[in-house]
Design a protein around this motif. Structure first.
Motif, PDB file in Angstrom:
ATOM      1  N   PRO A 108      14.187 -33.278  73.377  1.00 20.37           N
ATOM      2  CA  PRO A 108      14.714 -33.110  74.736  1.00 20.37           C
ATOM      3  C   PRO A 108      16.015 -33.863  74.999  1.00 20.37           C
ATOM      4  CG  PRO A 108      12.342 -33.340  74.818  1.00 20.37           C
ATOM      5  CD  PRO A 108      12.746 -33.599  73.394  1.00 20.37           C
ATOM      6  N   GLU A 109      16.342 -34.859  74.159  1.00 24.35           N
ATOM      7  CA  GLU A 109      17.611 -35.579  74.342  1.00 24.35           C
ATOM      8  C   GLU A 109      18.791 -34.871  73.688  1.00 24.35           C
ATOM      9  OE1 GLU A 109      15.141 -38.154  72.401  1.00 24.35           O
ATOM     10  OE2 GLU A 109      14.168 -37.338  74.165  1.00 24.35           O
ATOM     11  N   GLY A 110      18.516 -33.826  72.908  1.00 22.48           N
ATOM     12  CA  GLY A 110      19.590 -33.125  72.229  1.00 22.48           C
ATOM     13  C   GLY A 110      19.319 -33.006  70.740  1.00 22.48           C
ATOM     14  N   THR A 111      20.327 -32.585  69.985  1.00 26.60           N
ATOM     15  CA  THR A 111      20.202 -32.409  68.538  1.00 26.60           C
ATOM     16  C   THR A 111      20.981 -33.500  67.813  1.00 26.60           C
ATOM     17  OG1 THR A 111      19.948 -30.013  68.727  1.00 26.60           O
ATOM     18  CG2 THR A 111      20.642 -30.872  66.588  1.00 26.60           C
ATOM     19  N   PRO A 159       9.694 -30.879  70.902  1.00 30.85           N
ATOM     20  CA  PRO A 159       9.921 -30.879  72.351  1.00 30.85           C
ATOM     21  C   PRO A 159       9.090 -31.860  73.156  1.00 30.85           C
ATOM     22  CG  PRO A 159       8.480 -29.065  71.754  1.00 30.85           C
ATOM     23  CD  PRO A 159       8.853 -29.750  70.469  1.00 30.85           C
ATOM     24  N   GLY A 160       8.316 -32.731  72.515  1.00 31.16           N
ATOM     25  CA  GLY A 160       7.492 -33.674  73.255  1.00 31.16           C
ATOM     26  C   GLY A 160       8.324 -34.703  74.002  1.00 31.16           C
ATOM     27  N   ALA A 161       7.892 -35.025  75.227  1.00 30.93           N
ATOM     28  CA  ALA A 161       8.596 -36.029  76.038  1.00 30.93           C
ATOM     29  C   ALA A 161       7.582 -36.682  76.994  1.00 30.93           C
ATOM     30  CB  ALA A 161       9.722 -35.381  76.839  1.00 30.93           C
ATOM     31  N   PRO A 162       7.777 -37.937  77.362  1.00 30.43           N
ATOM     32  CA  PRO A 162       8.810 -38.852  76.860  1.00 30.43           C
ATOM     33  C   PRO A 162       8.563 -39.323  75.432  1.00 30.43           C
ATOM     34  CG  PRO A 162       7.319 -40.020  78.307  1.00 30.43           C
ATOM     35  CD  PRO A 162       6.915 -38.581  78.385  1.00 30.43           C
TER      36      PRO A 162
END
Length: 333
Positions: free
Chosen positions: A48-51, A146-149
């Motif tokens: 989720p923070e980007g690649t 895609p897991g967050a946080p």
């Protein structure tokens, strides 16, 4: 410690990438197109923070890695590939004397419950890891997590039971890398509970992402057989309340680039056309226990057989309807 990720797929790639981001030494082990992609372009881990692209040491097998006394082997291949990997790595020499099987800890970061037994025949120190880590690997070199946080929640413990300083040190490293790692003395309770949830994998592989009451009903039947055989075998698994308490609020699915959540690891194996699938060690584990303890398991046998047929014949993932698969289960029951 240096982490040797034996099997850099979805789970191995997510663990290895996150550990590298946290500053730990990591060696990625892969083969075929995945090895080529990692060596040439690096590991592209999307969260989720980007690649981020991680250019890490990459090996195509144990002969390409000079093992050190501070190495930790993380076994992240599918269980059907465990014996070959364990045989190859366990006999490798470690600097200062001895072999990997004699000196190095090995963590089984895999679905199913068989690899720990296989590993303990070859490694003195074996650790179970219950993998709750949503990740996808379909294209070489690219892993989506895609897991967050948190990226994942990975219960760790010594096999067959207990804890020690090594697993606590590993957990401390992993928890600095967005990987919550509770250390538990009964890790197989968690892995048997995960096994029950992984009975869905064969359904997903054959029919696509589970949705609708008919797919849920078929899964309920498979899991009812699973709970019956565990009870007959005297095997305890964590219940749903304990699992929910461990995960509540700690991890959620954040869509990446607007995409919906993909199917599980078995569906991904079919999508990559690997020719193998882990059904013998998921639904097949329930079938085995049923045969050992006199409990009928017709639904899981159909799911095991169907998933293997899909892999062997390289049929497209999700190309069977839920109604067709349910009809096969009905005929066998």
């Amino acid at each position: 410690m240096r982490y040797i990720i034996v099997g850099t797929g979805a789970v191995g790639g997510a663990i290895g990438g996150r550990l590298a981001e946290a500053g730990h030494e990591v060696v990625l082990v892969a083969r075929g197109a995945q090895y080529d992609a990692l060596r040439e372009d690096g590991l592209r881990l999307t969260t989720p923070e980007g690649t981020r692209t991680h250019r890490l040491p990459v090996a195509d097998g144990p002969a390409a890695v000079g093992l050190r006394p501070d190495d930790v082997l993380v076994l992240a291949v599918k269980t059907q590939d465990s014996v070959a990997a364990l045989d190859a790595w366990s006999v490798r020499p470690v600097a200062g004397g001895g072999t990997a099987g004699e000196r190095l800890p090995l963590i089984c970061a895999q679905n199913g419950v068989e690899s720990e037994r296989l590993a303990l025949r070859r490694f003195h120190r074996v650790y179970g890891c219950c993998v709750f880590l949503p990740a996808t690997f379909v294209e070489p070199g690219k892993v989506l997590a895609p897991g967050a946080p948190l990226t994942g929640i990975l219960h760790l413990g010594r096999y067959p039971s207990g804890t020690d300083d090594t697993v606590r040190a590993v957990a401390a490293d992993w928890e600095k890398a967005r990987l919550e790692a509770p250390v538990v003395p009964d890790v197989m309770r968690w892995k048997y509970a995960k096994l029950l949830s992984n009975l869905a994998n064969a359904i997903e592989a054959a029919t696509g992402v589970l949705s609708g009451p008919d797919a849920s009903a078929l899964l309920d039947r498979a899991q009812a057989e699973g709970r019956a055989v565990l009870s007959a075998a005297g095997i305890e698994a964590t219940d749903s309340a304990e699992q929910e308490a461990a995960r509540d609020g700690r991890i959620r699915f954040d869509p990446l680039d607007g995409s919906e959540r993909g199917a599980g690891s078995s569906w991904q194996s079919l999508s990559r056309g690997t020719g193998t699938i882990e059904a013998d060690y998921l639904n097949g584990e329930i079938v085995l226990l049923g045969r050992l303890h006199g409990v009928p398991t017709p639904v899981n046998e159909v799911l095991r057989r169907t998933a293997n047929s899909f892999a062997r014949e390289r049929r497209a993932a999700g190309s069977m309807t839920v109604a067709e698969l349910t009809a096969l289960a009905d005929a066998a029951s």
